[in-house]
Design an enzyme around this catalytic site. Structure first.
Site, PDB file in Angstrom:
ATOM      1  N   SER A   1       0.987  -1.175  -0.103  1.00 39.54           N
ATOM      2  CA  SER A   1      -0.106   0.095  -0.049  1.00 39.54           C
ATOM      3  C   SER A   1       0.790   1.414  -0.102  1.00 39.54           C
ATOM      4  O   SER A   1       2.078   1.191   0.437  1.00 39.54           O
ATOM      5  CB  SER A   1      -0.972  -0.190   1.297  1.00 39.54           C
ATOM      6  OG  SER A   1      -1.571   1.284   1.473  1.00 39.54           O
TER       7      SER A   1
ATOM      8  N   TYR B   1      -2.490  -0.824  10.237  1.00 40.39           N
ATOM      9  CA  TYR B   1      -2.316  -1.126   9.074  1.00 40.39           C
ATOM     10  C   TYR B   1      -0.897  -0.726   8.437  1.00 40.39           C
ATOM     11  O   TYR B   1      -0.410  -1.425   7.672  1.00 40.39           O
ATOM     12  CB  TYR B   1      -3.599  -0.591   8.642  1.00 40.39           C
ATOM     13  CG  TYR B   1      -3.629  -1.004   6.977  1.00 40.39           C
ATOM     14  CD1 TYR B   1      -3.897  -2.185   6.568  1.00 40.39           C
ATOM     15  CD2 TYR B   1      -3.104   0.069   5.742  1.00 40.39           C
ATOM     16  CE1 TYR B   1      -3.956  -2.731   5.259  1.00 40.39           C
ATOM     17  CE2 TYR B   1      -3.388  -0.139   4.543  1.00 40.39           C
ATOM     18  CZ  TYR B   1      -3.638  -1.661   4.058  1.00 40.39           C
ATOM     19  OH  TYR B   1      -3.781  -1.870   2.843  1.00 40.39           O
TER      20      TYR B   1
END
Length: 279
Positions: A140, A153
């Site tokens: 990501s 995350y």
């Protein structure tokens, strides 16, 4: 058409990027071995994707579960090599660190990091038999920059980036190319989880208003995020290009995803972020 009948293993193939990727690969004449989390998901995904999709039910967090699945995959391959492992499966958690419980944090790391390692390691013997095999790890933009309320995350994706770098060096002698694909915020079932997390009342009132601001910005990001197809195309590039880049990024905001990460000094960057969120 890529004109291939090779086998690709995709984790998290029951929804989101994993499902969209599996569907695209099958259209390109690949055979997909897709991990799913339970029998119902296996049945539903098989019905949608057809005979070129081979579901295997496993818990990527559990090494024994992954190792048991190797026998099933071996039967599916029937002595054919495994062209690639594409690690898509992942979960998310958002909110203030003061409300991040150990069990939730541990579970997220086990899915996003340990699970990726479990799967990649278990199927190495089948990858080395293939011509120009690949391991593609979905990271990501949060794997190189982080924001408040995204700590768990982002930590996991920083770990994915580090793990991928080590894989790239260690697996080079096995002939395996390791590539990272790092999307920014796109609309998937995970985006609803992010929004729901951010709507929860924090235990410390000082974070109430900043969370609301962050939620508004997140919702706007999902609305204006890159299309799913742009992510799939980067994965296909990582899979098929003779000499792929180590990392492919799908940016959404040049300012947030590049300038804040690469150019500005840490103090300046963090000051700008705090002011934007009222922290």
């Amino acid at each position: 058409m890529l004109n291939s009948s090779e086998y690709i293993l995709v984790t998290g193939s029951g929804s989101g990027i994993g499902y969209a990727l599996s569907e695209h690969l099958i259209k390109e004449n690949y055979k997909v071995i897709g991990t799913v989390i339970h029998k119902e998901e296996a049945t539903q995904t098989k019905e949608k994707l057809g005979n070129s999709f081979h579901p295997i039910i496993l818990d990527i967090r559990d090494e024994n579960s992954v190792l048991k699945s190797v026998k099933s995959v071996k039967e599916i391959l029937n002595d054919e090599p495994l062209k690639a492992v594409i690690n898509v499966a992942g979960i998310v958690s958002n909110g203030p660190l003061c409300d991040l419980e150990s069990n939730e944090f541990s579970n997220l790391l086990h899915v996003n990091v340990v699970g990726l390692h479990n799967v990649s390691r278990a199927f190495l013997p089948y990858l080395v038999k293939a011509k120009k095999p690949r391991i593609i790890n979905i990271s990501s933009t949060a794997g190189q920059r982080t924001l408040p309320f995204n700590g768990a995350y982002s930590s996991s994706k920083f770990a994915v980036e580090a793990l991928s770098s080590v894989m790239r060096m260690e697996y080079h002698c096995l002939g395996i190319k390791v590539v990272v694909v790092a999307p920014s915020m796109i609309r998937t079932p995970m985006s609803a989880k992010i929004q729901n997390d951010l709507k929860k009342s924090p235990s410390m009132s000082v974070y109430q208003k900043p969370l609301q601001i962050f939620l508004q910005k997140a919702e706007l990001s999902f609305q204006n995020g890159p299309p799913m197809d742009s992510v799939i195309q980067k994965i296909i590039l990582a899979l098929t290009k003779k000499n792929p880049k180590p990392r492919y990024v799908i940016y959404q905001s040049w300012f947030r995803d590049y300038l804040l990460t690469k150019i500005l000094p840490v103090k300046t960057r963090e000051s700008l972020v705090r002011k934007a969120l009222g922290l």
